[in-house]
Design an enzyme around this catalytic site. Sequence first.
Site, short mmCIF file in Angstrom:
data_model
loop_
_atom_site.label_atom_id
_atom_site.label_comp_id
_atom_site.label_asym_id
_atom_site.label_seq_id
_atom_site.Cartn_x
_atom_site.Cartn_y
_atom_site.Cartn_z
N CYS A 4 -17.83 23.16 -3.90
CA CYS A 4 -16.61 22.57 -4.46
C CYS A 4 -16.87 21.27 -5.22
O CYS A 4 -16.07 20.89 -6.07
CB CYS A 4 -15.59 22.31 -3.36
SG CYS A 4 -14.98 23.82 -2.57
N HIS A 10 -7.14 24.32 -7.05
CA HIS A 10 -8.55 23.97 -6.80
C HIS A 10 -9.45 25.00 -7.51
O HIS A 10 -9.90 25.96 -6.90
CB HIS A 10 -8.80 23.96 -5.30
CG HIS A 10 -10.20 23.70 -4.87
ND1 HIS A 10 -11.14 23.09 -5.67
CD2 HIS A 10 -10.82 23.96 -3.69
CE1 HIS A 10 -12.29 22.99 -5.01
NE2 HIS A 10 -12.11 23.51 -3.80
N CYS A 43 -14.81 17.45 0.05
CA CYS A 43 -15.65 18.24 0.96
C CYS A 43 -16.27 19.39 0.20
O CYS A 43 -15.72 19.89 -0.79
CB CYS A 43 -14.82 18.75 2.14
SG CYS A 43 -13.36 19.69 1.68
#
Length: 388
Positions: free
Chosen positions: A89, A339, A369
Site C-alpha cells: 500500500c 484506496h 500501513c
Amino acid sequence: MSEAYIVGAVRTPVGRRNGGLARAHPADLGAHVLKELMIRADADPSAVEDVIFGCVDTIGPQAGDVARTCWLAAGLPEQVPGVTVDRQCGSSQQALHFAAQAVLSGTNDLVVAGGVQNMSMVPISSAMLAGRPLGHETPFEGSKGWAERYGTREVSQFAGAEQIAAAWKISREEMERYAYESHRRALHAIDAGYFAREIAPYEGVATDEGPRRDTSAERMAALKPLAEGGRLTAALASQISDGAAALLVASPRAVREHGLTPRARVHHLSARGADPIMMLSAPIPATVRALGMTGMSIDDFDAVEINEAFASVALAWIAETGADPARVNPNGGAIALGHPLGATGAVLAVKLLHELERTGGRYGLQTMCEGGGQANVTIIERLDGFVT
C-alpha cells in the site's frame, strides 16, 4: 546538504469500483497525471531524469514496468526511463522517497514520483491481502523459514485490523463514529471545492466517487461483521478504487535552471517494520521514530494524512501518538475517498500539500500501513514560494 523540493503535484479523481475510471487502462490513467504534471509545473519533460511509480499487482495491463509505459503513453520523451516499485500500500509513498533521495544525494536533479492502480480492471490479489480472497494459496505457504518463524497463523489485513481493534480496545461503535466522520469530512471538502485544484479530471470524471451521501449510523450498525464474532464491517474498511497521482521533485539547481517554483521541502523520509502478523500497526513505531529523528512533536503538524486502511488503524495511531483528531485526515480518508493501492501514497501526498497550501499550514506528516508489517513516514514543509 542539498534540498529536495516538491514543485508539482496532481492526481486524478479517485474512482469507486466499477465506476467512472473502471475501463481506463492503467497506462492511460498514469499518462494523464504525467502530462498534467508537466503542464502545471511548467517543466521541460526532457529534463526529467527518472520516473518512479508505485503499483501493486503488476500483472495484465499493469505489467511490464507500468511507470515506463505511462510515460510513453503520455507521449513524453523516450530517453526518460521509468521504474516501478512495490511496497504494497505504500508503493507510491516509497516512490516519493526514492525520488527525494535521488535528489538529496545529488544523483538526480529532476525526478517524477507517483503511482497508478486500476483495481476494477485488476482485482486485488491474495498476495496483496496475504489472505485467501481468491481461494489461492498465500505467498507464505511452502516457505520453511516463514513457518519456523511465524508458524501457521493467519496472515491477512482483515485479521490484523481485528487484532488492532482488540489490542487497543476499540469498539465497533467507536469505529463507526470515525467512519461516519470520514464520509462527512470528505463530502464537505468536495462540496467546498477543496480538491478542485489538485484534481485533473479524466474523461468526464471530475470528483472523487467514493464518499456516500446516504451513509448513516443506522446503516453502518446494520452491517454484518467481516468475520464471525468480529468488530469490523465493510463500512470500517477502505474502498476498492481506481486512480493515479504524480509529483515532481527538484533540486535547487533544477529550480534555478528551469525556473520552477518550490511548493514544499521534503523535511524527512523514513520507513520502519513491525509485527507482520498484526501487519497494520507499523505506522505507530514508524511515527515515533520519525519524531525522534527530527526532534519534532506531533503537535508541530498542521495536517496529517494516515491511510484509513481500516478505522482501527487510524484510531490506534491517534491514541498512541496523541495527535489532535481534528488535524488527522481533515478532509476524510480512504474509508470515504478510497484506496487505489499503489497510487494511494502519492494521492495522500498531493492532498497533504494542497491542504497545507489551502490553510497556510507549515508542516504535514504522512504515514500508512503496508503489507508485511511496514510503514513509511514523510514529513513536508510548505514553502511560501507558491502563489495561488
